[in-house]
Design a protein around this motif. Sequence first.
Motif, PDB file in Angstrom:
ATOM      1  N   GLU A   6       0.833  -1.203   0.000  1.00  0.00           N
ATOM      2  CA  GLU A   6       0.000   0.000   0.000  1.00  0.00           C
ATOM      3  C   GLU A   6       0.871   1.256   0.000  1.00  0.00           C
ATOM      4  O   GLU A   6       0.617   2.210  -0.744  1.00  0.00           O
ATOM      5  N   HIS A 194      -9.702  -4.252 -11.090  1.00  0.00           N
ATOM      6  CA  HIS A 194     -10.958  -3.500 -10.987  1.00  0.00           C
ATOM      7  C   HIS A 194     -12.066  -4.093 -11.862  1.00  0.00           C
ATOM      8  O   HIS A 194     -13.214  -3.671 -11.769  1.00  0.00           O
ATOM      9  N   ASP A 365     -16.755  -4.716  -7.479  1.00  0.00           N
ATOM     10  CA  ASP A 365     -15.847  -3.866  -8.260  1.00  0.00           C
ATOM     11  C   ASP A 365     -16.019  -2.398  -7.875  1.00  0.00           C
ATOM     12  O   ASP A 365     -15.038  -1.656  -7.748  1.00  0.00           O
ATOM     13  N   VAL A 368     -14.310  -1.714  -4.569  1.00  0.00           N
ATOM     14  CA  VAL A 368     -12.860  -1.558  -4.709  1.00  0.00           C
ATOM     15  C   VAL A 368     -12.519  -0.181  -5.260  1.00  0.00           C
ATOM     16  O   VAL A 368     -11.595   0.487  -4.782  1.00  0.00           O
ATOM     17  N   TYR A 369     -13.277   0.254  -6.282  1.00  0.00           N
ATOM     18  CA  TYR A 369     -13.040   1.581  -6.867  1.00  0.00           C
ATOM     19  C   TYR A 369     -13.293   2.687  -5.845  1.00  0.00           C
ATOM     20  O   TYR A 369     -12.509   3.631  -5.732  1.00  0.00           O
ATOM     21  N   TYR A 371     -13.071   2.545  -2.616  1.00  0.00           N
ATOM     22  CA  TYR A 371     -11.996   2.568  -1.637  1.00  0.00           C
ATOM     23  C   TYR A 371     -10.741   3.210  -2.232  1.00  0.00           C
ATOM     24  O   TYR A 371     -10.074   4.033  -1.583  1.00  0.00           O
ATOM     25  N   ALA A 372     -10.411   2.828  -3.476  1.00  0.00           N
ATOM     26  CA  ALA A 372      -9.213   3.370  -4.121  1.00  0.00           C
ATOM     27  C   ALA A 372      -9.316   4.878  -4.299  1.00  0.00           C
ATOM     28  O   ALA A 372      -8.330   5.605  -4.125  1.00  0.00           O
ATOM     29  N   LYS A 373     -10.489   5.362  -4.632  1.00  0.00           N
ATOM     30  CA  LYS A 373     -10.681   6.800  -4.844  1.00  0.00           C
ATOM     31  C   LYS A 373     -10.448   7.581  -3.557  1.00  0.00           C
ATOM     32  O   LYS A 373      -9.940   8.710  -3.582  1.00  0.00           O
ATOM     33  N   GLN A 379      -5.779  -0.035  -4.287  1.00  0.00           N
ATOM     34  CA  GLN A 379      -6.906  -0.956  -4.420  1.00  0.00           C
ATOM     35  C   GLN A 379      -6.760  -2.066  -3.387  1.00  0.00           C
ATOM     36  O   GLN A 379      -5.826  -2.865  -3.452  1.00  0.00           O
ATOM     37  N   LYS A 380      -7.675  -2.129  -2.459  1.00  0.00           N
ATOM     38  CA  LYS A 380      -7.586  -3.037  -1.320  1.00  0.00           C
ATOM     39  C   LYS A 380      -8.580  -4.189  -1.477  1.00  0.00           C
ATOM     40  O   LYS A 380      -9.782  -3.957  -1.594  1.00  0.00           O
ATOM     41  N   ASP A 440      -7.595 -11.674  -5.580  1.00  0.00           N
ATOM     42  CA  ASP A 440      -7.041 -10.331  -5.459  1.00  0.00           C
ATOM     43  C   ASP A 440      -5.844 -10.325  -4.517  1.00  0.00           C
ATOM     44  O   ASP A 440      -4.846  -9.629  -4.756  1.00  0.00           O
TER      45      ASP A 440
END
Length: 520
Positions: A6, A194, A365, A368-369, A371-373, A379-380, A440
């Motif tokens: 991370e 993703h 999906d 994940v997006y 969280y990443a944003k 991406q976790k 993942d």
Amino acid sequence: MDPALEKAQVSQIDDALRNINGQNDAGLDLNDPQKLNGDNTSNLRLDRHGLPLVPQPTQHKDDPLNWSPTLKLLIALQISWLSCMGPMSAAVINPAFVPLGKAFKITTVQASYELTVYIIFAGVGPLLISPLANVYGRRPVYLLGNLLAGITNIIAGHCTTWNGILITRVFNGIGAGSNVAIGGATICDLYFMHERGLYMGVYTFFLTNGPHLAPLIGGYIAQNLGWQQCFNIPGYIQLGTFLITLICLPETLYSRKSTTTSSSDYKPASYTDLLLFKRGRLVDRNLRPTDFLEPFYMLKYISILIPGLYYMISFGYGTVLFAATGSSLFAKFYHFNVAQTGLLLSIPLLIGCLIGEFNAGWVTDYMVYRYAKKNDGVQKPEARLDAIWLALLLPIGVLIDGVCLTHYKTVGWIGAAFGMGIASLGLQVATTVVYAYCTDCYKPQSAEISTVLNTFRSIFSALISFYAIPLGNRIKFEYAWLVFAMLNVAFLLPMFALRVYGSRWRGYTWQSPPKFHNDI
């Protein structure tokens, strides 16, 4: 991902977003934190949301990650159909356990043991097959496994002894199980992190619903054509599928070590090469005896062991329980004929899984997006586990089914059907989340992960036919099914712990990622 990964992702993504100027090619592997330390990130490739692709594709056109969306979808549908065909061909006979038992002068419960034999070898056989797929390619395993399954089904349709039926189930399980064991790995070969939730969901929907589709046709086949055709017809369909995949299913195994080869020296494989096995075997890798232990090695990882045990319980009590007991109980309680039993073992489960998948793959999906944003593009995998709450419907459905079976004199068959549908909805959510989350966490080892999940569910499910009905007769079905529901809840609780602590646990030294297959 583990904390080191991370941190590396955050640093590299910040730098890339400041410096990227439209470059499209990269050799950066976001799954490997060591490669992130020092690589030029100006060529970092981004998705449509502006977030880095995980893993980063190479600049070679034969990298499956670079293939067209249409070709990827066609491949995904083929392997999904293969994962459906194996369990479906084995389950077409389920509504016909009563006439099958009469034909060989055995009880209905004993007739169900042919399914048990298939399930056992569908779980154990791939332990020997999966290592071959990581060295010699996915395509040979798909082709030979499906061919073996089709031939043994046709042989079973012509058997005149019970022992002959059981022997064909052994080899049928090995062949069909091989396709199931590496399906998740092929999805990972094709799609970025993703995207995996959606396409892994499509794959697991086919995988889960093979046994659900089978009784829909199996009941009518057995009633009108005889139990023998419950083996013959699926066998011929599998042979037809073999011919299609022979010319339409290319090799997807790809070594990312090719990124170290200069563009002038590297010769990408053509589509024809991928069909003619010219780029199946990885030239820098040989099959070793230790390769066959790698699926067991994955059990040391908390993020594999906990979901594997939970999936084992979920699949067993979310679908196999109904398949193993339905033929006997629906004939006894509701006086259903073979065709009616087939409908009840199919339609509620199909509808439940369809609704479940509409609330699983693409939803994870998005999680994940999202969280990443909020976290600098990291991406976790644990973000997918937010969807696991819907899996609570599985034990609720099992309990409803058990209560209705106990009170069959006052509650019609529609109650049992409703419970089965609710349970299958929860099962589909659980299946998609587990497959997507585990792959993942350790994408290069996706073949071993799929094999572990397949083995867990198969071995556990094979035992259900031995104790489910006897336990129900002894303590009433509502209490027996309550025990099964509570076991599912007990194994679900650690999944919630993974959502909170999973990333931290994977950061421990003894949980450091495996060192094998990291080039895939």
